[in-house]
Structures are given as structure tokens and as C-alpha cells.
Design an enzyme around this catalytic site. Structure first.
Site: not given
Length: 329
Positions: A155-158, A267, A286, A238
Site C-alpha cells: 500500500m504505497g502511493r500506487i 524481461e 511492462h 516486479r
């Protein structure tokens, strides 16, 4: 002599122009092919600043080669591609591009969730392939998003911004994070739970956690088996936070219903990747922050950080807070 800046991907000339007016700037000639390792090291030997992307490994060997290197501006929020410890020891500032991509990545995350739930890609291809011959009540029936339970891991900014979007769909929102977010709980009505409880209760599990030693392979076969058989897993964090073989096996066994993936362990992936062969997987290359507006803002922030360091000022988004500039030479 002007400071020398090396950019590891070809960027629009109009965006690079502010740097070119003040410094000696060289760019790798391709925007879709990584700069070879030997060329990167040779360029770093001459560079005062490096503008890199997440696919570049800025490890000890690269940083040690940069005798005059003062700053690495990484065109991403994440920086697990950079050896922070070595950078700090050598007095090299590491900068990233947070905040400017929050809304764009949240849009993609929720869009990927909806696309996977409602089988939108599968339905579009079904139509293009000429398979639509008649209508029936359960043709390509997906699952509702509204009024379901969303579980956000990280639960960060995004994460908070995804939760904000979910409120418009009247979803119950659970979250798991290293630290509780009382402000988010009050503002968005999200509920803090343990990781174990979240994966058991959520209809949609969205992974937005950073990649650390603790989160690597966080999603194992055992974790997928704890989820509802109707659950859909979304990863826009990630690739390495997921055991991809475990995810594949869980999908094949019907232990979860589907997955939406914007990231992978290695990737880019190739067309023979096992997850691409599954009809209940929506896979993207991505592109979480890939809007024209946001990528432009990210590049501009990298340029601003580089200019600040080279002019002896504090950069706007410094990652290694223990960084101290050293006298080179």
C-alpha cells in the site's frame, strides 16, 4: 570541458535538448534494444552522469568503472537494478521517478484487473478470428468487479491510488503492508489485514509491493492454494515477487481463476513462455507507466535530477539518502 552525460536509450531529441544545451550528451542509438554491457562500461568510464532504465544492470562493476560518475538517474520508480550500497560508498547519487507515474500506473492496474475479470482480450480476439457465429447467454462470461473484495499487497502511493479507483466500484478493500496506513484507512475505508487473511478473502489480489529480499518469491504455490478458486491475481510490481512456475501450475490446476501480469521474472519474455499459452492469463509488456504524458514527465524529472547534481544542488528525488558527494579524481 563540459560534463559528459550518457543516456542508455534513445529518447526524443526535444526532451534531451535542455541537457544538450549545457552538457556533452551521448545517447545509445536504439530505444528498444538494450545498450551492450561492454559499451555501457566504456561510456560510464567517461561519464559524469548516467540516465538509465530499469533493464540496465547498474552493478558494482559499472559503478566502479565510473571514476567521474556523480549521478545515476533511473527512469523508473524501482531501483533494484542498481547497487545502492556501492553507489553511496562512491559518492554517486541515485535518483528515481516516483509520484509522476502514480495515477498512470494505477489506471493500468485497474484496467488490467477489469480486462482479466471480463475476458476482454479473449473476447476481442474471438471476434477478430471470426468465431462469433451466434449469441448465447454465457458467451465469454467473465466475473463482476463491482461489490467484490479487493486485496492490495503493498500500500504505497500506487496502492492507495488503486484503492481510490476501487471505491468507485463499491469494492471492499483489504490491504497488507509493512506498516499500517491510518490515513488511508480513514480516507478510503481500506482495512488492514495479515497477508494470509488477505489472500484467503480477496476476490482480486493486486501485487504492488517493491522487490526486496523479503518479497522475492512472496507468491508461492502454497499462497495460491490459499486463494479462492475464483480469485484473480494481478501483478504490476516486479516479476520476481512471484514464483512463475507456481503461478502457472495453480492456473492449470484451477486453484485460481486467472491472472493479469505486466511484469515477469526475466524481461522481455518470449512467445513460448508457459504463461502466455494459458487462455486465462492477460499479459502485458511492462507498460504500467507507459502513457505519453507520464513517460515525458519521467524523462524530464531524470533530466532535472542530473542538472541539479551537476550544478551542486540537491536532486528532487534522491534514493540513497546516505549519499554524500565525494571529490573525484
Amino acid at each position: 570541458m563540459k560534463p559528459y552525460i550518457y543516456i542508455t536509450r534513445k529518447l526524443p531529441d526535444a526532451l534531451v535538448k535542455p541537457l544538450q544545451e549545457k552538457y556533452d550528451v551521448k545517447m545509445w542509438k536504439h530505444d528498444d534494444i538494450p545498450v551492450p554491457r561492454d559499451i555501457l562500461i566504456e561510456e560510464v568510464k567517461k561519464a559524469d552522469a548516467l540516465l538509465s532504465v530499469l533493464a540496465d544492470s547498474i552493478d558494482e562493476a559499472v559503478l566502479t568503472a565510473g571514476k567521474n560518475l556523480k549521478v545515476v538517474a533511473n527512469l523508473a520508480v524501482g531501483y533494484n537494478n542498481i547497487d545502492l550500497k556501492t553507489a553511496s560508498l562512491k559518492g554517486i547519487a541515485i535518483c528515481n521517478t516516483p509520484d509522476v507515474l502514480t495515477d498512470t500506473t494505477a489506471d493500468l492496474t485497474f484496467g488490467l484487473l477489469m480486462t482479466t475479470a471480463r475476458r476482454i482480450v479473449e473476447a476481442a480476439e474471438y471476434l477478430k478470428e471470426g468465431k462469433w457465429q451466434s449469441w448465447n447467454p454465457f458467451l465469454l462470461a467473465g466475473t463482476d468487479v463491482h461489490h467484490k473484495t479487493l486485496g492490495i499487497v503493498g500500500m504505497g502511493r500506487i496502492g492507495e491510488t488503486v484503492a481510490k479507483r476501487a471505491t468507485g466500484f463499491d469494492m471492499d478493500i483489504l490491504y497488507y503492508n509493512r506498516t499500517r496506513k491510518p490515513d488511508a484507512e480513514k480516507k478510503l475505508g481500506v482495512i488492514y489485514t495479515s497477508f494470509d487473511e488477505l489472500v484467503k478473502k480477496a476476490d482480486f489480489i493486486v501485487c504492488l509491493t517493491p522487490l526486496t529480499a523479503e518479497t522475492k518469491n512472496m507468491f508461492t504455490r502454497e499462497v495460491f492454494q490459499k486463494m479462492k478458486s475464483s480469485a484473480i491475481f494481478i501483478n504490476v510490481a516486479r516479476g520476481a515477487v512471484v514464483d512463475e512456475q507456481a503461478l502457472h501450475d495453480a492456473l492449470v490446476a484451477g486453484e485460481i481463476a486467472g491472472a493479469g501480469l505486466d511484469v515477469f521474472q526475466v524481461e522481455p519474455i518470449t512467445v513460448d513462455h508457459p504463461l502466455l499459452k494459458l487462455p486465462n492469463v492477460v499479459a502485458l509488456p511492462h507498460i504500467g507507466s507507459s502513457s505519453t504524458e507520464t513517460r515525458t514527465s519521467m524523462i524530464e524529472l531524470c533530466i532535472e535530477n542530473i542538472s541539479s547534481i551537476l550544478e551542486g544542488k540537491e536532486p528532487k528525488t534522491l534514493v540513497n539518502k546516505d549519499w554524500r558527494p565525494l571529490v573525484k579524481g
